[in-house]
Scaffold this active site. Sequence first.
Site, PDB file in Angstrom:
ATOM      1  N   HIS A 158       0.811  -1.218   0.000  1.00  0.00           N
ATOM      2  CA  HIS A 158       0.000   0.000   0.000  1.00  0.00           C
ATOM      3  C   HIS A 158       0.841   1.263   0.000  1.00  0.00           C
ATOM      4  O   HIS A 158       0.359   2.348   0.320  1.00  0.00           O
ATOM      5  CB  HIS A 158      -0.953   0.011   1.203  1.00  0.00           C
ATOM      6  CG  HIS A 158      -1.693  -1.285   1.396  1.00  0.00           C
ATOM      7  ND1 HIS A 158      -1.282  -2.243   2.294  1.00  0.00           N
ATOM      8  CD2 HIS A 158      -2.779  -1.788   0.753  1.00  0.00           C
ATOM      9  CE1 HIS A 158      -2.092  -3.287   2.224  1.00  0.00           C
ATOM     10  NE2 HIS A 158      -3.001  -3.048   1.305  1.00  0.00           N
TER      11      HIS A 158
HETATM   12 FE1  FES Z   1       0.075  -1.841   3.810  1.00  0.00          FE
HETATM   13 FE2  FES Z   1       2.730  -2.120   4.031  1.00  0.00          FE
HETATM   14  S1  FES Z   1       1.618  -0.392   3.397  1.00  0.00           S
HETATM   15  S2  FES Z   1       1.183  -3.606   4.406  1.00  0.00           S
END
Ligand code: FES
Length: 195
Positions: A152
């Site tokens: 993410h």
């Molecule tokens: Fe979501 Fe690393 S940013 S698991």
Amino acid sequence: MRRRWLIATSVTSGVAGIATAVPFAESLWPSAAARAAGAPVNVDISGLSAGTMMTVAWRGKPVFIVNRTDPMLASVRAADPFVADPRTAHPFSMPLPEYCNNEYRSRAEHRNLLVMLGVCTHLGCTPRPRFQPGAQPGLPDDWPGGFLCPCHGSTYDLAGRVFKDKPAPQNLDVPRYRFDSSFSVIIGADERGEA
Ligand code: FES
């Protein structure tokens, strides 16, 4: 894919190996919780050249060992205003060892060597090294070098501190560790005994 980081290391089986070097009673008698969680691992870092990292397994999780250059250490200092928790006031799943409570989050005797868990504090993915500064896919043009989580987009600096306004809420964990020699580090144990 998760097994790619399972680079073999020798497991310190115990008590005898630690006790010879750490003359504290508590190291002779690791707690039941420590024994159940998993033994320390003794890692040969003699081949870890400056500017590179290796990944080992400890307690079923990846641990990054990064041999930072002076410019990499300088980038940590420069990142202070841009990280969410510069002094790790709010650690994730384990306390920051007191000997790593400094600007580099490393031990003074080998401040260049960073030891930290490769487990993103958002949802647990393994961040990837992005040591090269500058513009590149998925990163800002003024990227100072660090780690990018592929899941993410959380980013961490070269001390494992999360940058502001990312999904990950906290810095990467630093386990207790100590140096057995200039060429080997024990993860999961320090002068106080086993973690
Ligand atoms: Fe979501 Fe690393 S940013 S698991």
